[in-house]
Scaffold this active site. Sequence first.
Site, short mmCIF file in Angstrom:
data_model
loop_
_atom_site.label_atom_id
_atom_site.label_comp_id
_atom_site.label_asym_id
_atom_site.label_seq_id
_atom_site.Cartn_x
_atom_site.Cartn_y
_atom_site.Cartn_z
N GLU A 179 0.83 -1.21 0.00
CA GLU A 179 0.00 0.00 0.00
C GLU A 179 0.86 1.26 0.00
O GLU A 179 0.85 2.06 0.94
CB GLU A 179 -0.94 0.00 1.21
CG GLU A 179 -2.01 -1.06 1.10
CD GLU A 179 -3.09 -0.97 2.18
OE1 GLU A 179 -2.84 -0.37 3.22
OE2 GLU A 179 -4.18 -1.52 1.95
N GLU A 370 -5.35 -8.33 -0.94
CA GLU A 370 -6.01 -8.17 0.36
C GLU A 370 -7.48 -7.89 0.13
O GLU A 370 -7.83 -7.03 -0.68
CB GLU A 370 -5.44 -6.98 1.14
CG GLU A 370 -4.13 -7.25 1.81
CD GLU A 370 -3.66 -6.08 2.68
OE1 GLU A 370 -4.49 -5.41 3.32
OE2 GLU A 370 -2.44 -5.84 2.69
C1 BG6 Z 1 -4.35 -2.72 4.84
C2 BG6 Z 1 -3.02 -3.16 5.30
O1 BG6 Z 1 -4.37 -1.34 4.97
O2 BG6 Z 1 -5.50 -3.10 5.51
C3 BG6 Z 1 -3.02 -4.27 6.33
O3 BG6 Z 1 -2.16 -3.52 4.23
C4 BG6 Z 1 -4.20 -4.06 7.25
O4 BG6 Z 1 -1.78 -4.24 6.98
C5 BG6 Z 1 -5.48 -4.16 6.46
O5 BG6 Z 1 -4.21 -4.94 8.34
C6 BG6 Z 1 -6.77 -4.08 7.28
O6 BG6 Z 1 -6.77 -2.95 8.07
P1 BG6 Z 1 -6.97 -3.03 9.64
O7 BG6 Z 1 -6.77 -1.66 10.13
O8 BG6 Z 1 -8.33 -3.54 9.88
O9 BG6 Z 1 -5.93 -3.98 10.13
#
Ligand code: BG6
Length: 472
Positions: A179, A370
């Site tokens: 990201e 993701e």
């Molecule tokens: C993304 C990141 O922003 O979202 C991860 O690459 C992160 O590291 C994921 O865990 C989900 O966000 P959060 O804040 O719920 O962990």
Amino acid sequence: MGFPKDFLWGGAVAANQCEGGYCEDGRGLANVDLCPSGKERHDVIRGHGKSLRMEEGYVYPSAEAIDFYHHFREDIRLFGEMGFRVFRLSIAWTRIFPKGDEQEPNEAGLAFYEEILKECRKYQIQPLVTISHFDCPVHLIEKYGGWKNRNMIDFYLKLCRVLFTRYRDYVVHWLTFNEINMILHAPFMGAGLYFSDGENEEQIKYQAAHHELVASALAVRLAHEINPSNKVGCMFAAGSVYPYSCRPEDVMEALLVEQENYFFADVQSRGYYPSYARKRLEKMGVYPRMEREDKEILRENTVDFVSFSYYNSRCASAATQDTAEGNLFRSVKNPYLQYSDWGWPIDPLGLRITLNQIYDRYQKPLFIVENGLGALDTPGSDGTIEDDYRIDYLREHIRAMKAAVEEDGVDLMGYTAWAPIDLISAGTGEMKKRYGFIYVDKQEDGSGTLGRSRKKSFYWYQRVIETNGEEL
Ligand code: BG6
């Protein structure tokens, strides 16, 4: 029809959110270790609260996380049981170079990841390695100022050279920075930047971003030199930005927000600063210092594929409106969507729209690295977790992704759900915000056995993979 036979199904984690073992076997401290739980976290990750050492009275959730450091064999066995074809992991920079500017790497750190890679091979799981998932050694922040200093490019490339060489026989898919656009929203967590009063934050952020972009391009070149089979991708936090209404002002606003978001991937994939970015920087009075060779470096070393995270779409309006949470970006609340326990919009169709837009823009293979639902899981009296809400979320997103592939012709390499196992939340530092197919007995107050157990979604995802996405 359906997903290609070799479609890469799997899951994604980040070192600092799962490994723990923060000072074991010579590992050094990194920015990601120093983001505390609780209300201070917000300011720290945004670079407004200096945090360069662990202080008493604070809890640092990444220090232990879910102790993947000592449980990785068991965890990867469970990923194998689900039928994973790919596992996305990241390297903790400070396990390899504890300070960042040493000449020689730390053998114990290299051996640790080699064991992980061997374990993956045992279950025919391909690794997808993120070289830096927000990591930056604290020593490099203190001594050089982190990514605002151009020397960081050399330190990062030294890390890349060691990884590409040592893991040549194990890894072909690499991501340079997780990201990368997060540097604008969480500059300390994303790149080790913090600010003093009166500093020009935008200038610092875009200078650091420029260094990361050059480093990323040089990493692409190096990866190809060391192993011509290597495929290197960029990775950005995606999610289409909808205009709040069809008022031209709202449409224009959505376009501007979208451009800010695409800036990084535009440079990494097309090889040059887009004209809108040059104009915008000029308007902000931001002039990142660039060297003469940078243009050529960016132009000649574009990425092989484009990867991204997708949690939700966003919404933009020229007028002030109610805002919604979401992946460290706040945006205008979209009245047509449902919201998660953490207030993030849920928009499966938005994934299809996003896939189409990105594919249209770059015409390169895409990889969703993701996507998932952070939710509260409550074990039943027999300890089982019926996480139908997570299954619903994932089912609808996979359906949308399938339509993008089958009906719209998007070239998609794979899908790694965030996260296959419960881990620490990056945004909030909480443990109770769970994403996994595998439950980890670790509670918000740090108690628990760290035992692993399968949730209902575990069996569901196993079946999805087994049928190559036919049975949802
Ligand atoms: C993304 C990141 O922003 O979202 C991860 O690459 C992160 O590291 C994921 O865990 C989900 O966000 P959060 O804040 O719920 O962990």
